[in-house]
Design a protein around this motif. Structure first.
Motif, mmCIF file in Angstrom:
data_model
loop_
_atom_site.group_PDB
_atom_site.id
_atom_site.type_symbol
_atom_site.label_atom_id
_atom_site.label_comp_id
_atom_site.label_asym_id
_atom_site.label_seq_id
_atom_site.Cartn_x
_atom_site.Cartn_y
_atom_site.Cartn_z
ATOM 1 N N SER A 163 35.252 17.600 5.266
ATOM 2 C CA SER A 163 34.150 15.879 5.494
ATOM 3 C C SER A 163 33.756 15.700 4.306
ATOM 4 C CB SER A 163 33.731 16.388 6.846
ATOM 5 O OG SER A 163 32.658 17.486 6.442
ATOM 6 N N PRO A 164 32.679 14.571 4.187
ATOM 7 C CA PRO A 164 32.035 14.370 3.104
ATOM 8 C C PRO A 164 30.492 15.438 3.396
ATOM 9 C CG PRO A 164 32.553 12.523 4.904
ATOM 10 C CD PRO A 164 32.984 13.764 4.944
ATOM 11 N N PHE A 165 30.717 16.027 4.647
ATOM 12 C CA PHE A 165 29.406 17.110 4.777
ATOM 13 C C PHE A 165 29.863 18.183 3.340
ATOM 14 C CE2 PHE A 165 28.319 21.241 6.570
ATOM 15 C CZ PHE A 165 26.828 20.745 6.691
ATOM 16 N N GLY A 166 31.096 18.649 3.990
ATOM 17 C CA GLY A 166 31.852 19.589 2.908
ATOM 18 C C GLY A 166 31.690 19.899 1.801
ATOM 19 N N ARG A 203 38.800 21.132 8.783
ATOM 20 C CA ARG A 203 38.046 19.562 9.035
ATOM 21 C C ARG A 203 36.324 18.984 8.069
ATOM 22 N NH1 ARG A 203 41.835 15.943 9.908
ATOM 23 N NH2 ARG A 203 40.479 14.273 9.909
ATOM 24 N N LEU A 204 35.175 20.450 8.088
ATOM 25 C CA LEU A 204 34.595 20.279 8.247
ATOM 26 C C LEU A 204 34.242 20.304 6.456
ATOM 27 C CD1 LEU A 204 31.054 21.855 9.300
ATOM 28 C CD2 LEU A 204 31.921 22.688 7.550
ATOM 29 N N ARG A 208 28.357 13.682 7.693
ATOM 30 C CA ARG A 208 29.974 13.558 8.315
ATOM 31 C C ARG A 208 31.067 14.343 8.611
ATOM 32 N NH1 ARG A 208 31.561 8.272 5.792
ATOM 33 N NH2 ARG A 208 30.378 8.717 4.327
ATOM 34 N N PHE A 209 31.512 15.741 9.996
ATOM 35 C CA PHE A 209 32.151 16.326 9.455
ATOM 36 C C PHE A 209 33.840 16.127 10.037
ATOM 37 C CE2 PHE A 209 28.137 16.213 10.955
ATOM 38 C CZ PHE A 209 26.918 16.702 10.401
ATOM 39 N N TRP A 210 34.350 15.238 10.387
ATOM 40 C CA TRP A 210 35.447 15.639 10.349
ATOM 41 C C TRP A 210 36.900 14.788 9.061
ATOM 42 C CZ3 TRP A 210 38.040 18.356 13.678
ATOM 43 C CH2 TRP A 210 38.859 17.490 14.358
ATOM 44 N N ARG A 211 36.694 13.421 9.275
ATOM 45 C CA ARG A 211 37.298 12.569 7.874
ATOM 46 C C ARG A 211 37.284 13.585 6.739
ATOM 47 N NH1 ARG A 211 38.699 6.125 7.856
ATOM 48 N NH2 ARG A 211 36.505 6.347 6.728
#
Lengths: 327, 249
Positions: A195-198, A191-192, B114-117
């Motif tokens: 995700s936007p962070f990823g 997920r990470l 944000r880490f999930w979606r």
């Protein structure tokens, strides 16, 4: 060519199937080996977040593995001696409860990762590698000289720590706990990564200046990746110590940092299941060749060389080439 | 006169004995395209770096929307409204075209924690990214790997990422570089309309494009602005002809 998702599930299901097969055949040692694969895979999965997505070549991840190990060792040591851990005004009771130990391992690793990350992320390239290596050595020599907790000889824990409702001394049950944690961490990593962070972290690895130009801080993104990465490797350290019921400064050694990196590269840098595949190959070689020759690392070296030269995506890259831009 | 969107005042920057910026004061007014021209080594890149925050001037200031941003870094200036394109494409080559545009949208949203979606399933980010790709004509290529784009398409993507930021001012460093005649003409038409959205500080070697687009031109030679004026004024200036255009005229 297999779609990555199916490969991931196949590897995890394969580990479970092998363990059940070993259970049926009454081979507890095989289950222990598989548990080692799962735990080393978990440790390397932690590194994979920093290395694979963030591009942070950390040669000091043994710090977190060791911290997790000593978090377990110290808490269990005080519990089995019925002597609380005195930290100045604070008096902390030891514990034999796995979940509490895990939380401690995660918290300590994350806190130390913040400090190491803040200092080492000021540099990049070779200097980053050297600083992380230096931190690793600091912890290693500290552990050697820390005689309260066994110093060079390490620390033995008589009975494996407990998990509510399970008998952790039963190899298959402990394996189940470790595999469940690995699956959970891989799910979170997956997920990470998407995700936007990823997305931002992935770009920060490739073109940091672009990330800045859209108004984000590559350093902060990488710092958080480093902390998450360290916390996961720390958790793996606590499990590894519980597997062996033993902690020693070796868990802090730079060889271990190197091995974690080898696992990631062997399996496939930045690939979700890569670290687990790498750990499986590593443990299999160690077990199969280690019985024949003391110099089994030579063969590991040859395989690593071939992978680096001809299959940059690692074993996972060979089986399931990466596709671009899917969600 | 209206307040300039972006202004530099007496920017000075030396590298050893070389004065790369020697008291540069330029401004960018609403709705205009202000072109910076000058021979190689005139200090155009050094100027851009100081405006965008990658390089601290020895003295002088940079103002964005009336605010002194001289002490701010690249990211802070981007958040305040600078949209920059690079001379040499700075794109995440391993990622898809859409992902590159989404990075811009993510920067615009200011919410990377944000880490999930999955990012690609975030409708707001996606809409903003796709809209920008549509505008530059890359919508049909959004699922391609960026490394597989042609040079011209990468230039388009550079512009698209800047668009996602919805900036108050565009800083474009040789957007036409390496484009063929047709590509240049297309981009020229695009920039012509873009100035209505936000003014553009344009560093460009393609004189046809500069003369076609610029409301004003500043000529930079050896770190100094030797002339600023309209296209006709610059064309007519004897000093400019001698220092720069003279070689070609």
């Amino acid at each position: 060519m297999i779609r990555e998702r199916y490969l991931n599930l196949a590897v995890l299901a394969g580990l479970l199937a092998l363990a059940l097969w070993a259970l049926a055949g009454d081979q507890p040692f095989t289950i222990t080996l598989l548990t080692k694969v799962v735990i080393l895979g978990l440790a390397a999965a932690g590194l994979n977040i920093a290395l694979g997505i963030g591009g942070l070549v950390s040669l000091g991840h043994a710090v977190f593995f060791g911290l997790g190990g000593y978090a377990m060792g110290i808490l269990a040591f005080h519990a089995q001696n019925f002597a609380p851990l005195e930290l100045g005004p604070l008096s902390i009771a030891g514990t034999k409860s796995m979940p509490v130990i895990w939380l401690a391992a995660i918290a300590v690793s994350a806190a130390v990762a913040v400090v190491i990350g803040l200092l080492s992320l000021r540099t990049s390239g070779v200097y980053f590698i050297m600083i992380t290596l230096a931190f690793g050595q600091m912890f290693y020599y500290f552990a050697i000289s820390w005689s309260v907790y066994g110093g060079e000889d390490g620390l033995s824990i008589y009975v494996r720590n407990g998990f509510p409702g399970l008998n952790t001394l039963d190899p298959i049950q402990f394996f189940g706990i470790c595999l469940a944690i690995l699956c959970l961490v891989l799910l979170l990593s997956d997920r990470l990564a998407r995700s936007p962070f990823g997305l931002a972290l992935n770009a920060a690895r490739q073109v940091p200046v672009r990330v800045e130009t859209v108004g984000l801080s590559p350093t902060r993104l990488k710092l958080l990746a480093f902390v998450i990465s360290g916390a996961i490797t720390g958790l793996a350290g606590a499990l590894y110590a519980d597997l062996n019921r033993f902690v020693s400064p070796t868990m802090f050694s730079w060889q271990l940092s190197g091995e974690l990196m080898v696992l990631v590269i062997l399996g496939g840098v930045g690939r979700l299941i890569g670290p687990v595949v790498g750990a499986a190959i590593f443990v299999a070689l160690e077990h199969l060749l280690g019985g024949l020759t003391e110099f089994w690392h030579i063969w590991l070296g040859v395989i690593l060389l071939l992978i680096v030269l001809f299959a940059r995506g690692g074993v996972v890259g060979l089986i399931s080439p990466r596709r671009v831009g899917h969600d | 006169m209206t307040e300039p969107v972006l202004a530099t005042r007496d920017l000075t920057k030396s590298f050893g004995a070389l004065k790369a910026s020697d008291g540069i004061s330029i401004d960018l007014r609403p709705g205009e395209i202000h072109a910076i021209i000058g021979p190689n080594g005139a200090g155009k890149s050094t100027l851009i770096h100081q405006i965008c925050g990658g390089l601290r001037p020895d003295s002088g200031t940079v103002h964005l929307l009336g605010r002194d941003v001289t002490a701010e870094g690249i990211a802070a200036r981007a958040r305040l409204g600078l949209g920059r394109t690079f001379q040499i494409s700075a794109l995440a080559m391993e990622d898809s075209v859409l992902q590159n545009a989404m990075l811009g949208a993510l920067g615009h949203s200011g919410r990377p924690w944000r880490f999930w979606r999955p990012a690609l399933r975030d409708p707001d980010l996606r809409a903003r990214a796709e809209d920008s790709l549509h505008r530059v004509g890359l919508a049909d290529h959004m699922h391609k790997r960026t490394a597989n784009l042609s040079h011209g398409q990468r230039r388009q993507l550079e512009v698209a990422v800047a668009l996602t930021l919805d900036p108050k001012a565009f800083i474009m460093d040789e957007p036409m570089a390496g484009l063929g005649a047709e590509g240049s003409a297309l981009l020229t038409r695009f920039l012509d309309e873009l100035r209505a959205q936000a003014p553009i500080l344009l560093v460009e070697h393609d004189m046809d494009a500069v003369f076609a687009l610029a409301d004003r031109i500043s000529v930079l030679v050896y770190g100094r602005v030797i002339a600023t004026g309209t296209v006709d004024e610059i064309r007519a200036s004897a000093e400019v002809r001698e220092a720069y255009l003279g070689e070609e005229a």
